[in-house]
Each structure stands twice: as C-alpha cells, then as structure tokens.
Design an enzyme around this catalytic site. Sequence first.
Site, mmCIF file in Angstrom:
data_model
loop_
_atom_site.group_PDB
_atom_site.id
_atom_site.type_symbol
_atom_site.label_atom_id
_atom_site.label_comp_id
_atom_site.label_asym_id
_atom_site.label_seq_id
_atom_site.Cartn_x
_atom_site.Cartn_y
_atom_site.Cartn_z
ATOM 1 N N GLU A 161 -14.273 -8.572 0.078
ATOM 2 C CA GLU A 161 -14.978 -7.279 0.010
ATOM 3 C C GLU A 161 -15.186 -6.907 -1.455
ATOM 4 O O GLU A 161 -14.865 -5.812 -1.883
ATOM 5 C CB GLU A 161 -14.132 -6.201 0.706
ATOM 6 C CG GLU A 161 -13.708 -6.575 2.114
ATOM 7 C CD GLU A 161 -12.821 -5.544 2.795
ATOM 8 O OE1 GLU A 161 -11.934 -4.994 2.105
ATOM 9 O OE2 GLU A 161 -13.025 -5.276 3.981
ATOM 10 N N HIS B 254 0.815 -1.217 0.000
ATOM 11 C CA HIS B 254 0.000 0.000 0.000
ATOM 12 C C HIS B 254 0.852 1.272 0.000
ATOM 13 O O HIS B 254 0.383 2.323 0.432
ATOM 14 C CB HIS B 254 -0.957 0.038 1.209
ATOM 15 C CG HIS B 254 -2.070 -0.974 1.163
ATOM 16 N ND1 HIS B 254 -1.873 -2.306 1.398
ATOM 17 C CD2 HIS B 254 -3.401 -0.839 0.924
ATOM 18 C CE1 HIS B 254 -3.029 -2.958 1.319
ATOM 19 N NE2 HIS B 254 -3.975 -2.100 1.021
ATOM 20 N N HIS C 12 -3.583 -1.246 -4.290
ATOM 21 C CA HIS C 12 -4.888 -0.666 -3.947
ATOM 22 C C HIS C 12 -4.931 0.692 -4.622
ATOM 23 O O HIS C 12 -4.265 1.634 -4.210
ATOM 24 C CB HIS C 12 -5.045 -0.524 -2.436
ATOM 25 C CG HIS C 12 -6.449 -0.177 -2.011
ATOM 26 N ND1 HIS C 12 -7.214 0.780 -2.646
ATOM 27 C CD2 HIS C 12 -7.221 -0.675 -1.019
ATOM 28 C CE1 HIS C 12 -8.398 0.848 -2.053
ATOM 29 N NE2 HIS C 12 -8.435 -0.016 -1.066
ATOM 30 N N CYS D 58 -10.804 2.541 7.533
ATOM 31 C CA CYS D 58 -10.995 3.233 6.258
ATOM 32 C C CYS D 58 -12.349 3.916 6.166
ATOM 33 O O CYS D 58 -12.452 5.047 5.677
ATOM 34 C CB CYS D 58 -10.803 2.259 5.103
ATOM 35 S SG CYS D 58 -11.861 0.812 5.169
ATOM 36 N N HIS E 166 -12.212 -6.482 -5.425
ATOM 37 C CA HIS E 166 -12.424 -5.591 -4.279
ATOM 38 C C HIS E 166 -13.126 -4.313 -4.727
ATOM 39 O O HIS E 166 -12.625 -3.583 -5.581
ATOM 40 C CB HIS E 166 -11.048 -5.283 -3.681
ATOM 41 C CG HIS E 166 -11.085 -4.536 -2.395
ATOM 42 N ND1 HIS E 166 -11.029 -3.168 -2.329
ATOM 43 C CD2 HIS E 166 -11.161 -4.972 -1.120
ATOM 44 C CE1 HIS E 166 -11.068 -2.786 -1.053
ATOM 45 N NE2 HIS E 166 -11.146 -3.862 -0.304
#
Lengths: 679, 679
Positions: free
Chosen positions: A325, A158, A208, A416, A273
């Site tokens: 997710e 990330h 991401h 988040c 995702h």
Amino acid sequence: MMKRSLLAVALVSASTVLAQPKDYPVQAVNFTAVKLTDNFWLPRMKINHNVTIPASFARCESTGRVKNFEMAAAHSGKFCTTFPFDDTDIYKTIEGASFSLSLFPDKKLETYIDSLIDKVGKAQEPDGYLYTARTIDPQKPHNWAGPERWVKERELSHELYNSGHLYEAAYAHYYATGKKNLLNIALKNADLVCSVFGEGKLHVAPGHEIVEMGLVKLYRITGKQQYLQTARFFIEERGRYKGYDAKSKDPWRNGAYWQDQQPVADQREAVGHAVRAAYLYSAVADVAALTGDEKLLLAVDSIWQNVVAKKIYVQGGLGAIPSGERFGDNYELPNATAYNETCAAIAGVYWNYRMFLLHGDSKYMDVLEKMLYNGLISGIGLDGKSFFYANAMQIKNHFSHQAMEPERSGWFDCSCCPTNLTRLIPSIPGYVYAQKGDAVYVNLFVSGNATMNVHGKPVSIVQQNNYPWDGALTFTVSPQKTDAFSLLVRIPGWARNEAIPSNLYTFSDNPATKVSISINGQPVEYSVDKGYAVIKRTWKKGDVLKVDLPMDVRRVVASENVKDDQGKVALQRGPLIYCAEWADNNGRAANILIPPDAVFQARFQPDLLNGVEVLQSEVPVITVDEKAQTVSTNRKLVTAIPYYAWANRGKGEMMVWFPEKVKDVEIIGEQSKQEPGKK
Amino acid sequence: MMKRSLLAVALVSASTVLAQPKDYPVQAVNFTAVKLTDNFWLPRMKINHNVTIPASFARCESTGRVKNFEMAAAHSGKFCTTFPFDDTDIYKTIEGASFSLSLFPDKKLETYIDSLIDKVGKAQEPDGYLYTARTIDPQKPHNWAGPERWVKERELSHELYNSGHLYEAAYAHYYATGKKNLLNIALKNADLVCSVFGEGKLHVAPGHEIVEMGLVKLYRITGKQQYLQTARFFIEERGRYKGYDAKSKDPWRNGAYWQDQQPVADQREAVGHAVRAAYLYSAVADVAALTGDEKLLLAVDSIWQNVVAKKIYVQGGLGAIPSGERFGDNYELPNATAYNETCAAIAGVYWNYRMFLLHGDSKYMDVLEKMLYNGLISGIGLDGKSFFYANAMQIKNHFSHQAMEPERSGWFDCSCCPTNLTRLIPSIPGYVYAQKGDAVYVNLFVSGNATMNVHGKPVSIVQQNNYPWDGALTFTVSPQKTDAFSLLVRIPGWARNEAIPSNLYTFSDNPATKVSISINGQPVEYSVDKGYAVIKRTWKKGDVLKVDLPMDVRRVVASENVKDDQGKVALQRGPLIYCAEWADNNGRAANILIPPDAVFQARFQPDLLNGVEVLQSEVPVITVDEKAQTVSTNRKLVTAIPYYAWANRGKGEMMVWFPEKVKDVEIIGEQSKQEPGKK
C-alpha cells in the site's frame, strides 16, 4: 456544542509556555465557525451522520470491537477481532461523531459516545496503558503484540498507533462537547508514553505513525512541552534502527516501508506505506512549525515537491503500489494496478492543509481540493455505507488485478478507510477559510455562512454558489463595522491553466481566460499572490464580491515520464476529474478513443448519481462483434461522469485516461478459467 | 577418426569392475556408426564445422579466453575476460570440434586443437587443479573465485563446472581422435576432485552442475569406481546445506535456484536454473542406471513427468522465467516473457536421451525431437554465426521485455549457448539409433547410412526420406546374413495424435489416420509398444521398409491451466512447430486470428530460409489505419514458417500462439519514450 475556539486556546497555551512561541504563520479557522448550506457537502455530512456513523458504531459493536474493551476492563476473555489496531475504529468513529455533533446536535448520539468512553476508560490500565489486545490477557496477548509492552511496536503491534488515534479523537471530542472524559483518558495515556519513550529511555520509531500528530494536538490543548518534545523525538527516531539492509530494494528490508530508511531530516522522497507516510509528513509539518526546525521544514517541503511532481495520480490518489500500500518509484503511476488507498487521500488532506498553514500558498489547497473532490470521496458510495479501500484508475473487463476493487464493500476486516471517512467528512467546514492577521483566506467554495474575527470584530462571509458544477461564486462580506482588510480568494490552479503545481500533469488545450472578479457589480483589477486574488479594500456590510471561474472542459495530459499515460488524455472540469463508466456507454469504457479534436459538452443531469454534470462528445469507439468476429471503429456519443461518482451502479468498466489515437490493438481472446489476476 | 566404439568400451570396463554390473537397459549406438546424407542436418553440421567452430575458436582467441590459459601457465598477468567459467568455452568448442572431426576429417583443425590442449595442460597446476581465474594470480583470484580453492563453489566460482566441461570435452576428444592428451589432463583433475570431495572430506553441492555427468563419462572410459562414486556423492550432497531459508519464496534464498532445496531423492518437481537442472537430471539418470538406485530413479522419473506435464513450452523450450533463467511454477508458461535458454534445450536433449535409454520408451524421443527441431536450433541463425541466448515465444511491436531477444547476436559475454551448439549439432548422428539386445531402435528420421551389430554381425540400415518436410520414410535393411531380429520404428507421438506425452498440449482437430507400414511393397500389420512399431521378422539383405507418417497441419491447444494460451492455437506439421513472422505478413504478426475453421495449405518454398515448407491460409487480420484512425478486420493470406527459422530476416513481430477468436481488443496508443520493458 462548541465551547471555545480551538486555535485561540492552543495559541494562548503555547505562547504562555514556549520561550519563543512558534506556530504556523497561517491560522486555521475553527470548523464550528462555518455553517454550510450547500448541496454538495452538506448532504454528504448528513448521510455521514445518519448512515455512516451509526453503521460504523453498529459494526464496532457487532464485530466485537466494543467487546474487546469490555473484556480488557474485566481482564478476561480472548481478543475477538482480527487486528490489534481494531481499537482505533472506535476512536475514529468517536472523532467523526464529535465533529458531526457540532453540525447536527444529537443528544442520543452524545450519550452513546459517553457510554463508549466509559468502556474505554475502564479498559485503561492503572498507569495509563490502553491496548485491549494485551490487557484482556497479558499472558496471551495478540501475536502481533509481543510478549511485553512495546517490544513489537516497530514492526507490528500498533500500540502507539492506537494511542495516536485516541488523542485525535479526544481532541475533537473535547472541542466539540467541552467534556474532558475522553481527554483525560488520552492525557493519562500520553503521560505514560512520554515517560516510557525519549532520550535515555526507550527508543523506537513508531511502526504506524499518527501518535506524533496526536501528541501535537494534546500539546495544543494543554501547552505541555513534553508532548511536543515526544512527538519530535518519535520523528527523530526514524532512520536510526540498525537492523535493516540498506542495500536491499525490498522496502520491508530497507526500512522504507515505515519511512525508517534514513533520518527524516535527510529524507527528500515520499516512500513506503502511503498512509503512514502522509501521517508522518503531517506531524513533521506540525513539529517544524512549532519548533522552527528548519531541517524538518526542508525535508517536508522536498517530500511534498516529490509527491506533487512525481508520485500523485491525476485524481489526487497517493500510493501506487498494492503490495505494501505504498508509494512507487518516481513516475511509477500505473493505471491497471493503481492502489490509491482512501485513507491515503484522507492523510493527504491533513498533510496538505498543514503545508498551506506553513506557507500560505494556494498550491497546497489546489492539491487538497483535488483529493477532496476526486480520489477521497470516491472512497465512499452515494449510499454512505459502501466503501473502497483502493481507488482504481481503470477497470477493464479482461484485466483484473487481485488488489483492484471494481465494487465498494460494506466493511473490511481492516476497516481503517470507512472509519477514517467518518472523521474527515464532517471536518470539512474547517478547511474553507483561514486567517493570517487581518487577511482572510477563502480556500474552498461551498455555500454557507461563516463568522471570523478581524481586528477583534466579527466579519461574516456568506458564500452562494453551485460549486463544483458552476464557476459563478458570490461572497457577501459583512464586517460588523466598516473596516479595511484583505480578502485572499483562492484562484484554483485549474482556473489559472495549472493542472497541478508541477509538470506532472498539464492542460493540453487552449488556455482559459483570466478569472473575472467584481465588487458590487463593478469589475475590479486584482493581483495574484501565491495563487490568491488579493482584494484589499475597506469593506462595508453587504459588499458583494463575485468571482467567475471558467468551467471549460479541459484536456489533461501527463508528463512523458509517466509511461502508462503516454498518448492519453484525462478530462477535467472545475476541480473534478472525470471518468467514463460502462453504465453510460453501452456496457464498455475501455474501447473509447478521445481524439485531440473531440469537443465535450457539459450537461447537468439532476436525476443521475444525486445530480452530476456529465460531459458528452461523439468520439470513435472500437467495437468487437463477437458473432461476426469483426473489429470496427464507430463514432458514438460517449458520456463521462465525475470520477468520485463511479461504481454506484454495479460492476463494469471504468477509465480515467483515454487513448487519443490508436496505433495498434492487442487481441484479447478467450481467457483462462483461472481467477483473474492470480497466477 | 573413430578408434573404438564408445559404449562397447564403456560397458566392458563397467562390467569388469562392478560387482553387479548395471547400466542403461538400452544402449546408445556410437555416433560414428551413422553417416548422414540428408538435406536438413548435414548442412547444419557443415556450417557448424566451417563457420561456427572456427568462429568460436576465433572468439576464444580474440576475447582473451586462450590468453587466460597462457597467463595461468606463466602464473602472471590478470584474468582478462568476464567470468571464471570462460575456460569452458574452449573445452566446449574442443568437444564440438572433436565430434565434427569424425564427420569431416580436418588435419589442420586437429593440429589446432592439439595446440590448445597443450596450453590447457600447461595451465594445470601440479596437483591437477585447473582454473585459470585463480592460477593466473592465486593472490588476486577473480572475485567470484574465493580467496581459497573451492570455498565459493556453491555460489559462484564454477570450479567444478569448469571441470565437468573439461571431462565432457576429453571424452569426445578421446573417442574421436584416440588421443589421450586431453583425457590425461581431465583424469588428473578428476583424481584431484575425487581426493578433495567425498564422505569425510570436503562437502559441497556443485554450484552449476555438469561435473557429475562428466565424471560418469570418465568412469565409462576408465571403469574407475571413484569417479562414479564422486558423481553420486555430488548428487547426494544437494539439499544438505543449512544456510538457506526454506520458507522463502526466493529461489536464491531457499536453494531451489541450484536444485539444492531438498535431497535429490526427494525432489519431484523441476525447479531453478533450467540448464543446471537438466544437467543434474541427466547425471541423476546416469547414476540411477549405473547404480540401480531406485530412489534416484523415482525422483528423475517424477521430475520428467512434471516438466512434460507442466513446465515445457510447445516448441520444447525449458525455463520460463528470465530472472534466474529458471523454471517457473507449474503451468507458468507466459509467452510475452518466455526465456527458453538455448542451453536448456541442449541440456534437455541430453536428459531426454538418458531417459529413453533408461526406459526404452519413445515418449522421451518425442520430447527430444520436439526440442531438436524447434526450440534448440532456433538458437542459431541460418548463417551459423548468430545466436539466441533466449528463445522468445512472441515478439510484439508494442511490447518488449528487456530479457527478450528479437534478433540473434554474434556472441555474448556469457557465451555458453554458442559453444554449447558447437558440441550438440555434430553429435546428432548418435541419437538416430539405439539397441537393446538384438532389437534395433529407429529413433530419428534422417537420410543416411548406419551399421550396427546384431547377433555379432553387421546390419546396415539406409534411410531415405525428405524429413521433416515429407512423412514418407524408406529404410533399406541389409543384414550381412539373413537373420531374425526386431526393428523398433518410432511412431512419433504427433503421428499418433499425441502432441506431447501429457495433457499439457493436445491436438484439437480431427485425428490423423493410422500410420501405414509396408515391407517390400506389402502392407504389414504391426503392434505399437512404448511408441514403437515392432517389426519382428527374418530380415534379408535389401529388405525395404516403408513408413508413411501423416503430415497434416495440426492445431495444437494448451491445457486450460496455461493461462497465457487460452483461446489460442499453435500450428504443427510433422515435428515442426510453426510461427508467423512479420516478413511474410505485411510487417505484422500479432494481428492475426486463426479461427477454428481455418484450413492451412503446406507448400515447399525452396528459396525461402534455405528451403522450408510454409503453411498458408486466408484468415482474419486486424488492421489499424493510423491516418484514418480506424480499426478493421480483413481476411488476408497469412504465411507461417517453421519456428526454428524465425529471425533470419531482421527484427519484427513473431507469434507462435494465435487467438482463435477475438473477444475484445486492448487499445495501444502512443508509448512512453522510456526504454521498452524498463520502468
């Protein structure tokens, strides 16, 4: 607070740099040009300012997120939170606080933000690298970070996700305060990123996505081509990694989890995702608009169509599958295990707004409005300090999947969603209007005052309404001087008998009548173009435009392809999707039938849930008498509340989709002592 | 038909070869020494002989299974069925027909078998290799077969599986007919297998176990140590392959699907494909008995305990999980998706009988009886020509998993279960008695005559009863000369208030009274040892022993660890588990409650399902009136039938576990048009 217009600057910068300047055909209106006075959104922004943002900063301090930056500056200590992307909670809350400062000037908050920015700056390495999980102790980085910079970016680190949120925050902070302290940190980092990644340099599809959107924002401020080029590079990197197993159905093994299963230009379906996906699609829209790349445009148009026709819940939620997710298969929209991450709805707003800017079509605003009023704000409690990570479609007493949350939490290890809400809520004024040349779009219905420039002269529009409870909308249009221009008033899909811009959900009841519009008391005929009532006239100061949206209670049914919704109905009134909650219905909700002939009355209850319009009808309810061991059907008054307002009164049953008829019942007896949802 | 005693020969052979002769402490009684006259099993054996076996051979002909052998002999053509293990259907039906010949002499059948054996022999390669899927065209073998012999044995080829079934068939054929034509083929193949595999030679854990059991049988005939050593070698090969991912939870990736995840001696839990597993455990019992290997003994004892305490359905079914036809986790025994392959119950009989021979404990026969009378014979229709591959625990109108079979089929592409039934059914006489020195075990209660040797002299036992419908058992014991010896009469666990030899299932109602036993009309006191009533006395010709088993209807409940069975009850009478089927209950079964105070009456219905004792009670039934759209509870007479007899009258609901109380109901409305069980 606001020193200059966002898009004006951006467009000037872009046009001075690009050989063939391209951008969105429709222009966003600066969010600071719109001052809300309404009773729906303004109270939420106040709570965000007074409760959510202070609580978020306090948690950043108390959990060690701030300490991580201090340790990085000192190059000593041990990363003391859970995830390497915990840095972003500070960036996101600074972003939210920046938007909020433009609504509610607050010197103390501004000074505190500056102190945080100072800490962020000190944590930045000399070459611009900013990632506390490595900088604190480069010899012992966080185990997601990889032994060297960037080597785990695709899977875990990330690093670029942190950068992306930094850029987003810097953009909002710069425009809200005029200060460059955070912007300079962001630019220094972006220059490093652009020097490291690109053709002939390091290749990676960011693990991401968000750095792509962030780079575009920095490009808008600076006009620096390399930022746009690197954003495009990152998008084009997707689908090039050779380490996946294309035949696998496991999204982690075939790359779909990261939208990395094929080149973006070839993608036609939303996968993986959901937050990553919608951030990517937002950036794809940006890059398609700014470069004129028609392949990317075709891809993002197709993916949007796929989502709206096959992969969105009726309350606007995205990402059906808890594991990962992520988006499910086409029409895979189970109610019992709906995931619907709050962040995915927020990302959906970013994406749909960009789609609107691309096409000037109200259908994107219809989806945006559906998300905003339903599955997005359901993510935060009325108290402003409790949050859903996942937004359930139903809660039944006897069924609980471990990923389903029946109650909001104060915070999450992975926080988040709360910090994402801090930045979305105060940015809403920016979504109310838009412009294309001398045409002014009215997209959202929120009481307040706005000032726009038409033909270089200010035009003020005052909205007065009690939306979303009432459909009577009043707009007072006041050009500085009498002037001819078009007002494009969005006639919501739900007011035109379109539950969503696809066949996924439709209204099954009698169609509503046409929306009536009047000017200064005189009815006007109007045509509808791309979902907008086009009111082209010579406007004079104080002209009063009235629009009357039909606020009937509508029955929504799902496509026969959505297995879980067959024979079921959902209730909608205006933009709001309703649910039945235990607290209003004798402790139950899963026992309610809503037959085709049920007639619902809407009634405003000022003391309930900060004031909501409830829907009521007498319908059959199935009752189990545990003592007598009998099951029976009785007619009872059932109350439905707006979906967004559920779970503010404790834990219990909640239903969005109701069976219209009973064909059979499944007997639920004693349950195992085992934890529900676990084997 | 029978030329010599199986085990007598085997034991003599073994004892002449082994330095320290070892074998099972208890000795099986030759199945040909037992002639049944009863109304439960004998009709099934007749149907097997007259319908199932001819149909099975006819299908072997019509599907091309026989043709495969003909083509292999000619080395021309193209393998014309689906699976490389299709050869085994011929072996298995020959095995069944051999057992059946000893019951029902049939020259025509014997001649037909010889003609098949001739074709099998011609298909064998000169060095003994026998596998039509390669021999037909070694240049283009079946794609599961691998380019060279044995290279795909671990994953796919089933070369050794074919060999194992060949040996099993040869063993039965040799003892039933005295002919060596099939035995010689088997020995030639076994010699090849033993020359190819072993220490210093080729290593493999056979992909589908059975060659190990088969080799032990050939060892019993020939006394050839190498056969036993190779069986042991194959067992010890498991857990040695390095290509698995031990951390994976996927049984195909971690090796558990093939019981290959760790050395057998270290295994303590039943895992993977249930038929493979139970064949392996049978062979482990064989090898442990014949070699005295205490590590293997500990492993197989532990695995048995694991199955009986945590992994067996109440009707004796093994292998809960459709995907992989495999054992689930501990206590993972879902009803909606129970797999329970018929072959797994058959394999369970083989295994449990060997466990009994090892330990002389009736608990193994309790489990064997549970399988035999319930989840095994449910696999075949009363017509003798329809079969279940999977044996469901419930069928609900509104729920159907694709792996669940609501109706029996005539045949399967993968026909393992039908042909496995042809060999199990006629072998049942061999499970009725056993001996240990001068002690005679009476294990199953089936009318008929048997002759055993005690102290070198014949003892005849005549059983007269109406089991499993009545508990009154009469045994006429006639030694040739008055002699003192022990009769060990199994008192079934269910007659001693033990639903299964573990805490997995228990009886929740009042305990039954002690089983009364009399000799020549005089009640006798007896002690129970390892589940057997020990009747030690000097027996004279015509002594009449009477045993009266209590045939109350019992309520069975499951351990609280079995999530799916909580608050539910199953019904048992004698060895039979009952179910409610739609045909006796107004078209439904999933709507029945059986409260704790329900009293069931047993009633024999001679015209129903070839004669069954039904259980009846007036209990609450939940009724949905679709027209009036009401749900109500009414008391209705409910009829339960033996589980084995379900699905002989068309397709509809069936339940084994009934809720005792209703706490809630789940509303079932209109269903999706999509295929049930599929997304």
